[in-house]
Design a protein around this motif. Structure first.
Motif, PDB file in Angstrom:
ATOM      1  N   ARG A 139       7.159  49.787  31.364  1.00  0.00           N
ATOM      2  CA  ARG A 139       7.521  49.834  32.719  1.00  0.00           C
ATOM      3  C   ARG A 139       8.327  51.041  32.819  1.00  0.00           C
ATOM      4  O   ARG A 139       9.207  51.167  33.526  1.00  0.00           O
ATOM      5  CB  ARG A 139       8.126  48.595  32.936  1.00  0.00           C
ATOM      6  CG  ARG A 139       7.667  47.270  32.891  1.00  0.00           C
ATOM      7  CD  ARG A 139       8.514  46.225  33.373  1.00  0.00           C
ATOM      8  NE  ARG A 139       8.623  46.189  35.103  1.00  0.00           N
ATOM      9  CZ  ARG A 139       8.039  45.594  35.853  1.00  0.00           C
ATOM     10  NH1 ARG A 139       6.825  45.125  35.575  1.00  0.00           N
ATOM     11  NH2 ARG A 139       8.596  45.725  36.914  1.00  0.00           N
ATOM     12  N   GLU A 140       7.854  52.207  32.240  1.00  0.00           N
ATOM     13  CA  GLU A 140       8.382  53.418  32.239  1.00  0.00           C
ATOM     14  C   GLU A 140       7.564  54.316  33.493  1.00  0.00           C
ATOM     15  O   GLU A 140       6.484  54.243  33.338  1.00  0.00           O
ATOM     16  CB  GLU A 140       8.791  54.244  31.323  1.00  0.00           C
ATOM     17  CG  GLU A 140       9.621  53.318  30.313  1.00  0.00           C
ATOM     18  CD  GLU A 140       9.934  54.104  29.068  1.00  0.00           C
ATOM     19  OE1 GLU A 140       9.056  54.880  28.703  1.00  0.00           O
ATOM     20  OE2 GLU A 140      10.822  53.879  28.244  1.00  0.00           O
ATOM     21  N   VAL A 141       8.362  55.308  34.153  1.00  0.00           N
ATOM     22  CA  VAL A 141       7.598  55.888  35.172  1.00  0.00           C
ATOM     23  C   VAL A 141       8.093  57.363  34.561  1.00  0.00           C
ATOM     24  O   VAL A 141       9.687  57.544  34.739  1.00  0.00           O
ATOM     25  CB  VAL A 141       7.638  55.622  36.640  1.00  0.00           C
ATOM     26  CG1 VAL A 141       6.944  56.568  37.315  1.00  0.00           C
ATOM     27  CG2 VAL A 141       6.925  54.411  36.788  1.00  0.00           C
ATOM     28  N   LEU A 150      12.715  53.215  39.237  1.00  0.00           N
ATOM     29  CA  LEU A 150      12.217  52.394  40.216  1.00  0.00           C
ATOM     30  C   LEU A 150      13.033  50.971  40.251  1.00  0.00           C
ATOM     31  O   LEU A 150      13.152  50.613  39.071  1.00  0.00           O
ATOM     32  CB  LEU A 150      10.618  52.189  40.184  1.00  0.00           C
ATOM     33  CG  LEU A 150      10.032  53.487  39.974  1.00  0.00           C
ATOM     34  CD1 LEU A 150       8.417  53.371  39.783  1.00  0.00           C
ATOM     35  CD2 LEU A 150      10.357  54.439  41.227  1.00  0.00           C
ATOM     36  N   THR A 151      12.903  50.140  41.409  1.00  0.00           N
ATOM     37  CA  THR A 151      12.934  48.941  41.524  1.00  0.00           C
ATOM     38  C   THR A 151      11.927  48.186  40.892  1.00  0.00           C
ATOM     39  O   THR A 151      10.783  48.619  40.629  1.00  0.00           O
ATOM     40  CB  THR A 151      13.464  48.470  42.931  1.00  0.00           C
ATOM     41  OG1 THR A 151      12.079  48.612  43.744  1.00  0.00           O
ATOM     42  CG2 THR A 151      14.698  49.346  43.536  1.00  0.00           C
ATOM     43  N   PHE A 155       7.990  49.263  41.130  1.00  0.00           N
ATOM     44  CA  PHE A 155       7.153  49.559  39.797  1.00  0.00           C
ATOM     45  C   PHE A 155       6.004  48.782  40.021  1.00  0.00           C
ATOM     46  O   PHE A 155       4.727  49.114  39.569  1.00  0.00           O
ATOM     47  CB  PHE A 155       8.054  49.278  38.548  1.00  0.00           C
ATOM     48  CG  PHE A 155       7.118  49.205  37.273  1.00  0.00           C
ATOM     49  CD1 PHE A 155       6.928  50.644  36.808  1.00  0.00           C
ATOM     50  CD2 PHE A 155       6.298  48.328  36.791  1.00  0.00           C
ATOM     51  CE1 PHE A 155       6.103  50.773  35.689  1.00  0.00           C
ATOM     52  CE2 PHE A 155       5.503  48.406  35.826  1.00  0.00           C
ATOM     53  CZ  PHE A 155       5.432  49.662  35.172  1.00  0.00           C
ATOM     54  N   ASP A 156       6.149  47.243  40.274  1.00  0.00           N
ATOM     55  CA  ASP A 156       4.723  46.477  40.424  1.00  0.00           C
ATOM     56  C   ASP A 156       3.853  47.104  41.503  1.00  0.00           C
ATOM     57  O   ASP A 156       2.476  47.135  41.424  1.00  0.00           O
ATOM     58  CB  ASP A 156       5.472  45.116  40.761  1.00  0.00           C
ATOM     59  CG  ASP A 156       6.093  44.362  39.753  1.00  0.00           C
ATOM     60  OD1 ASP A 156       5.987  44.816  38.550  1.00  0.00           O
ATOM     61  OD2 ASP A 156       6.629  43.378  40.147  1.00  0.00           O
ATOM     62  N   LEU A 157       4.378  47.805  42.459  1.00  0.00           N
ATOM     63  CA  LEU A 157       3.505  48.481  43.623  1.00  0.00           C
ATOM     64  C   LEU A 157       2.808  49.611  42.976  1.00  0.00           C
ATOM     65  O   LEU A 157       1.510  49.772  43.127  1.00  0.00           O
ATOM     66  CB  LEU A 157       4.291  48.678  44.671  1.00  0.00           C
ATOM     67  CG  LEU A 157       3.799  49.617  45.826  1.00  0.00           C
ATOM     68  CD1 LEU A 157       2.382  48.924  46.373  1.00  0.00           C
ATOM     69  CD2 LEU A 157       4.562  50.024  46.903  1.00  0.00           C
ATOM     70  N   LEU A 158       3.439  50.359  42.067  1.00  0.00           N
ATOM     71  CA  LEU A 158       2.784  51.483  41.641  1.00  0.00           C
ATOM     72  C   LEU A 158       2.210  51.066  40.515  1.00  0.00           C
ATOM     73  O   LEU A 158       0.816  51.818  40.466  1.00  0.00           O
ATOM     74  CB  LEU A 158       4.035  52.307  41.037  1.00  0.00           C
ATOM     75  CG  LEU A 158       3.458  54.075  40.200  1.00  0.00           C
ATOM     76  CD1 LEU A 158       2.699  54.604  41.257  1.00  0.00           C
ATOM     77  CD2 LEU A 158       4.846  54.327  39.860  1.00  0.00           C
ATOM     78  N   ALA A 159       2.382  50.129  39.630  1.00  0.00           N
ATOM     79  CA  ALA A 159       1.439  49.590  38.698  1.00  0.00           C
ATOM     80  C   ALA A 159       0.076  49.206  39.288  1.00  0.00           C
ATOM     81  O   ALA A 159      -1.084  49.324  38.723  1.00  0.00           O
ATOM     82  CB  ALA A 159       2.087  48.551  37.826  1.00  0.00           C
ATOM     83  N   ARG A 199       9.167  58.908  48.141  1.00  0.00           N
ATOM     84  CA  ARG A 199      10.384  59.522  48.201  1.00  0.00           C
ATOM     85  C   ARG A 199      10.862  59.986  46.631  1.00  0.00           C
ATOM     86  O   ARG A 199      11.186  60.940  46.394  1.00  0.00           O
ATOM     87  CB  ARG A 199      11.324  59.053  48.835  1.00  0.00           C
ATOM     88  CG  ARG A 199      11.135  59.395  50.464  1.00  0.00           C
ATOM     89  CD  ARG A 199      12.651  59.182  50.996  1.00  0.00           C
ATOM     90  NE  ARG A 199      13.151  57.982  51.143  1.00  0.00           N
ATOM     91  CZ  ARG A 199      12.994  56.911  51.887  1.00  0.00           C
ATOM     92  NH1 ARG A 199      12.291  56.873  52.939  1.00  0.00           N
ATOM     93  NH2 ARG A 199      13.533  55.980  51.460  1.00  0.00           N
ATOM     94  N   LYS A 200      10.854  58.898  45.991  1.00  0.00           N
ATOM     95  CA  LYS A 200      11.258  58.905  44.511  1.00  0.00           C
ATOM     96  C   LYS A 200      10.076  59.712  43.503  1.00  0.00           C
ATOM     97  O   LYS A 200      10.600  60.111  42.829  1.00  0.00           O
ATOM     98  CB  LYS A 200      11.280  57.556  43.931  1.00  0.00           C
ATOM     99  CG  LYS A 200      12.515  56.787  44.384  1.00  0.00           C
ATOM    100  CD  LYS A 200      12.730  55.465  43.816  1.00  0.00           C
ATOM    101  CE  LYS A 200      14.134  54.659  44.307  1.00  0.00           C
ATOM    102  NZ  LYS A 200      14.306  53.251  43.789  1.00  0.00           N
TER     103      LYS A 200
END
Length: 223
Positions: A139-141, A150-151, A155-159, A199-200
């Motif tokens: 769970r690293e970005v 990330l919250t 993170f779940d959205l990005l994943a 933004r992040k």
């Protein structure tokens, strides 16, 4: 070793032409001439599936839905139907591209090459795309090598998008599968999370809007 392509097309003349073009382009095509019920693992050996929609036997949309139950293999739709509703439905079910008939087989080959140049996210592991690295297990970005905090929802959205980079994921699916339906399950809330995540991740256009459908993970081109 040549990359294996599965063609599912019932038109004998068109199918033979596509198989010939794929073979001359260096691919290893397999040709099914009718739709069939898919079992787990039926498409695991292929790098990409080219799927006609109007098939004898099992309809192409049903095959696409079944593929997405257990596989992330890229799917390129072929169809004589040029209706926007059909295109949107195919994309919502998980298609990666949509071509209408008639078309030049040479154009199809170039679409195949373009799709295969994109990374395909497996159900475990991670993806690297245009300076963005997403590791599902830890769970690293990272962006350009720098860690990004990330919250859980971000993170779940990005994943969810990273599992199929370059393919559209519907807003409805993201709401139902990423957000907490009891607290925040609305499309408006989803859009807020997407805005914060963008933004992040920085100025690169990693998360692209697919109008009328949802979002997809892009290549990180500069805005």
């Amino acid at each position: 070793m040549a990359e294996r392509i599965l063609l599912i097309e019932d038109d004998p003349q068109l199918g033979a032409q596509i198989v010939d073009c794929l073979g001359r382009a260096g691919f290893e095509p397999t040709w099914w001439t009718e739709g069939r019920p898919l079992q787990p693992g039926d498409v695991a050996a292929y790098r990409l599936v080219i799927l006609d929609l109007m098939l004898p036997g099992t309809h192409g949309m049903d095959m696409l839905r079944r593929m997405r139950d257990g596989s992330d293999v890229p799917v390129l739709i072929l169809s004589a139907r040029n209706d926007t509703a059909d295109k949107v439905r195919a994309l919502k079910l998980g298609a990666d591209d949509y071509m209408t008939k008639p078309f030049w087989p040479e154009e199809l080959v170039e679409r195949v090459r373009a799709r295969l140049r994109r990374p395909v996210m497996q159900r475990q592991g991670g993806v690297e795309l245009g300076g963005l690295h997403v590791d599902l297990e830890s769970r690293e970005v990272r962006v350009q090598g720098e860690p990004v905090e990330l919250t859980r929802v971000e993170f779940d959205l990005l994943a969810a998008l990273a599992r199929r980079p370059g393919a559209a994921v519907t807003r409805q699916w993201l709401v139902e599968n990423v957000l907490d339906p009891e607290r925040e399950g609305t499309e408006r809330t989803l859009d807020v999370h997407v805005s914060r995540l963008r933004r992040k991740l920085g100025p690169g256009k990693y998360i692209e809007t697919v109008w009328g459908i949802g979002y997809r993970l892009g290549g990180g081109e500069e805005a």
